[in-house]
Design an enzyme around this catalytic site. Structure first.
Site, PDB file in Angstrom:
ATOM      1  N   SER A 138       0.835  -1.195   0.000  1.00 20.03           N
ATOM      2  CA  SER A 138       0.000   0.000   0.000  1.00 20.03           C
ATOM      3  C   SER A 138       0.878   1.257   0.000  1.00 20.03           C
ATOM      4  CB  SER A 138      -0.949  -0.032   1.200  1.00 20.03           C
ATOM      5  OG  SER A 138      -1.937   0.958   1.125  1.00 20.03           O
ATOM      6  N   ASP A 320      -8.651  -6.909  -4.466  1.00 18.14           N
ATOM      7  CA  ASP A 320      -8.302  -5.544  -4.060  1.00 18.14           C
ATOM      8  C   ASP A 320      -9.069  -4.535  -4.919  1.00 18.14           C
ATOM      9  OD1 ASP A 320      -7.119  -3.153  -3.303  1.00 18.14           O
ATOM     10  OD2 ASP A 320      -5.086  -3.960  -3.297  1.00 18.14           O
ATOM     11  N   HIS A 349      -7.957  -5.262  -0.171  1.00 16.45           N
ATOM     12  CA  HIS A 349      -6.643  -4.630  -0.050  1.00 16.45           C
ATOM     13  C   HIS A 349      -5.898  -5.077   1.207  1.00 16.45           C
ATOM     14  CE1 HIS A 349      -3.571  -1.621  -0.598  1.00 16.45           C
ATOM     15  NE2 HIS A 349      -3.868  -1.024   0.547  1.00 16.45           N
TER      16      HIS A 349
END
Length: 369
Positions: A138, A320, A349
């Site tokens: 991320s 995701d 995610h």
């Protein structure tokens, strides 16, 4: 791992044109680093996500820790707290030398590229010339990619998890909704704070479910808590998936009129973040995330990705919604020699935090350490 601090004694220039005086970086590192010879230990640098801290043994404890796959006794493992976060590095709650008061909403906007420059300052301070494995998911992936472009000769192997090369309008829309939630809280703009002499420290390894009680003066914001809780609730929807919510928050009572379980979960997650984070650092993290664009002043994203020299694996998560797999495939196509790998998760995610066995398999099968 051991928590340490590095203070940079020169003005630190930011990409926006401002400078920070007295920059301090909080980081965790394998305990024996600097006390005993390295004896050929490989260096693993982990970059953390939006609201995590510099102790990966805390938030990635399935992978990092003594006896785990990434063992800080076997490797030199380093993780630095993001500039502008609330876990030890210079942040909105730090004292502004120009005023003698906390920055709060006057904290300058920082970018992912600024954070990567901070990481390089720490690398130089530690005397580390090469990172054997650099990885992050991320926002952590943003930092890892930017560092690999800025200093391509310093990174040998690179694993980019659930991230992209330029933040999308889809992501910025979530961020703006969260900023709206923060600003809708009337206490946020008041910038009130107290000085605590004892507080729970969430940036060190917890023992038996409890964090350490620290002593000393610390700025603790009073306002923005309701806005932060609402912002976290919005964020969580982007982190998870249709299947994940329907599996874990399903109402078992077929005769229920007004479902409560999912709503209760959202409120619980909002409170959890309020208890360990602050609204002003969160605003800075949102702005920083929006800044992510490796192609800025480099002739575009594709040209920037060509600058990466590391042996790179881009990992996508099939569920995701925030960073769909098309994003990781794009990076793999444009980073020289990169490969794409995909992991399966019902949890969207957040799979980069939860699917540790699959991540371990990727690192092992690609011979990255």
């Amino acid at each position: 791992m051991e928590r340490r601090f590095f203070k940079y004694n020169s003005p630190f220039p930011l990409e926006c044109g401002d400078t920070i005086e007295g920059l301090e970086i909080c980081y965790h590192i394998s305990k024996e680093f600097g006390r005993t010879p390295q004896n050929g230990k490989k260096v693993i640098w982990i970059t953390h996500a939006l609201t995590a801290n510099s102790d990966p043994c805390d938030w990635w404890d399935t992978l990092v820790g003594e006896g785990k796959f990434l063992d800080p006794r076997k490797y030199t493992i380093i993780c630095a707290n993001i500039l502008g976060s609330c876990y030890g590095s210079t942040s909105p709650c730090s004292i502004n030398p120009a005023t003698g008061k906390p920055y709060m909403l006057n904290f300058p906007k920082t970018t992912v590229r600024d954070v990567a420059q901070c990481h390089n300052l720490l690398l130089e301070h530690l005397g580390i010339e090469k990172i054997d494995l650099l990885t992050g998911g991320s926002v952590g992936g943003f930092q890892a990619l930017e560092l690999s472009i800025l200093f391509p000769d310093k990174v040998k192997n690179l694993v980019l998890l659930a991230c992209n090369s330029r933040f999308t309008p889809w992501g910025s829309a979530f961020n703006e909704s969260m900023r709206m939630a923060l600003n809708a809280d009337p206490t946020f703009g008041q910038q009130q704070y107290t000085i605590a002499t004892e507080w729970e420290d969430f940036s060190t390894r917890r023992t038996n479910g409890k964090s350490n009680i620290m002593k000393g003066e610390k700025v603790v914001p009073v306002g923005g808590k309701a806005g932060l809780a609402a912002a976290r609730s919005l964020a969580l929807i982007s982190y998870r998936s249709f299947e994940g919510y329907n599996t874990t928050q399903y109402e078992s009572d077929d005769d229920c009129i007004f479902p409560q379980r999912a709503g209760s979960y959202q409120r619980y997650q909002g409170k959890k973040l309020v208890d360990r984070f602050d609204a002003y650092s969160y605003l800075n993290m949102l702005n920083l995330t929006d800044s992510h664009n490796v192609g800025r002043h480099r002739g575009g994203v594709e040209n920037a990705l060509k600058l990466v020299k590391a042996n790179t694996v881009c990992v996508g998560i099939d569920s995701d919604n925030l960073f769909p797999t098309i994003e990781q495939r794009f990076m793999a196509e444009h980073i020289p020699g990169a490969r794409y790998r995909e992991i399966t998760s019902a949890f969207g995610h957040d799979g980069f935090l939860l699917e540790w066995e699959q991540i371990k398999e990727v690192i092992e099968s690609e011979n990255l350490i």
